[in-house]
Design a protein around this motif. Structure first.
Motif, mmCIF file in Angstrom:
data_model
loop_
_atom_site.group_PDB
_atom_site.id
_atom_site.type_symbol
_atom_site.label_atom_id
_atom_site.label_comp_id
_atom_site.label_asym_id
_atom_site.label_seq_id
_atom_site.Cartn_x
_atom_site.Cartn_y
_atom_site.Cartn_z
ATOM 1 N N ALA A 87 -55.556 -41.417 11.953
ATOM 2 C CA ALA A 87 -56.387 -40.217 12.152
ATOM 3 C C ALA A 87 -56.903 -40.199 13.588
ATOM 4 O O ALA A 87 -56.334 -39.545 14.446
ATOM 5 N N CYS A 88 -57.964 -40.958 13.881
ATOM 6 C CA CYS A 88 -58.526 -40.909 15.242
ATOM 7 C C CYS A 88 -57.651 -41.631 16.257
ATOM 8 O O CYS A 88 -57.619 -41.297 17.427
ATOM 9 N N CYS A 93 -62.436 -44.507 12.867
ATOM 10 C CA CYS A 93 -62.579 -43.898 11.537
ATOM 11 C C CYS A 93 -62.172 -44.790 10.374
ATOM 12 O O CYS A 93 -62.593 -44.553 9.251
ATOM 13 N N GLY A 94 -61.340 -45.786 10.604
ATOM 14 C CA GLY A 94 -60.947 -46.692 9.524
ATOM 15 C C GLY A 94 -59.787 -46.230 8.662
ATOM 16 O O GLY A 94 -59.361 -46.943 7.754
ATOM 17 N N CYS A 96 -56.754 -46.181 9.250
ATOM 18 C CA CYS A 96 -55.575 -47.043 9.440
ATOM 19 C C CYS A 96 -55.809 -48.480 8.978
ATOM 20 O O CYS A 96 -55.016 -49.360 9.315
ATOM 21 N N CYS A 108 -54.794 -49.331 14.261
ATOM 22 C CA CYS A 108 -54.525 -48.529 15.462
ATOM 23 C C CYS A 108 -55.144 -49.163 16.686
ATOM 24 O O CYS A 108 -54.859 -48.761 17.810
HETATM 25 S S1 FES Z 1 -56.915 -44.174 12.932
HETATM 26 FE FE1 FES Z 1 -59.095 -44.123 13.086
HETATM 27 S S2 FES Z 1 -59.629 -46.245 13.269
HETATM 28 FE FE2 FES Z 1 -57.478 -46.214 13.326
#
Ligand code: FES
Ligand code: FES
Length: 212
Positions: A87-88, A93-94, A96, A108
């Motif tokens: 996502a980010c 954001c967590g 991944c 990520c």
């Molecule tokens: S995609 Fe958001 S922390 Fe890795």
């Protein structure tokens, strides 16, 4: 024996101090061995592809990657394990989240080189063939999702939490899950799912210790 919980401030900032938010920019190359041996030497940005051996979901895999490749890029693009989402893509954001030696990390934000010689577990690795893992069953039973995009990360975060605290308190769930953001704000049912997963894992035949 599992360690007891210590009083903590259940803030996202405290969580981020503990979770493996990764070491982008910190790994090194050791010639062409493909191993990250320490974090003291800079990566040569123009290095060509190098071989890397990883342990993913119990299998040893060999890939050829550029040194700046992140773990999630290897998981998704080289190994085709697409349950892990991005996502980010910057360690915030967590979504991944995977397990590295049983601990939650943002894949990520971790160089694949830093995962050499460690056990990587993705959502696919929790499953037993087509059979869902008890944590997945709990998320379904408790409606612990809305759009579902964050759910693989939530489940892997829950797996790390339950590895450490098989019967987590409300506070431990709050702290342990705080590194994975749900844009749909499904947090109450996510917390219920973690509690339910704890119960399911305690049942005979349900205690699938997570890969570590
Ligand atoms: S995609 Fe958001 S922390 Fe890795
Ligand atoms: S269920 Fe939609 S982002 Fe979490």
């Amino acid at each position: 024996m599992k360690k007891k919980s210590e009083p903590q401030n259940p803030s996202r900032r405290n969580f981020l101090k503990n979770v493996g938010v990764g070491t982008i920019g910190g790994a090194i190359l050791t010639g062409t061995s493909g191993k990250a041996a320490s974090t003291s030497t800079a990566i040569e940005p123009d290095s060509g592809p190098i071989p890397l051996r990883l342990k993913v979901n119990g299998d040893t895999v060999n890939v050829s990657i550029h040194p700046e490749t992140t773990l999630v890029e290897v998981i998704r693009d080289h190994l085709g394990l697409t349950a892990t989402k991005i996502a980010c893509n910057r360690g915030e954001c967590g979504t991944c989240t995977v397990l590295l030696d049983g601990k939650a990390v943002y894949s990520c934000h971790l160089l694949a080189l830093d995962a050499a010689d460690k056990e990587v577990t993705t959502l696919e690795g929790l499953m037993d063939g087509e059979k869902l893992h008890p944590i997945q069953e709990a998320f379904l039973a408790q409606d612990g999702l809305q759009c579902g995009f964050c759910t693989p990360g939530q489940i892997m975060t829950a797996a790390a939490l339950l590895n450490e605290y098989p019967e987590p308190s409300e506070e431990q769930i709050s702290i342990g899950m705080s590194g994975t953001i749900c844009r749909c704000a499904a947090y109450p049912n996510i917390a219920h799912s973690v509690k339910d997963a704890s119960r399911r894992l305690k049942k005979p035949g349900g205690n699938n210790e997570q890969e570590s």
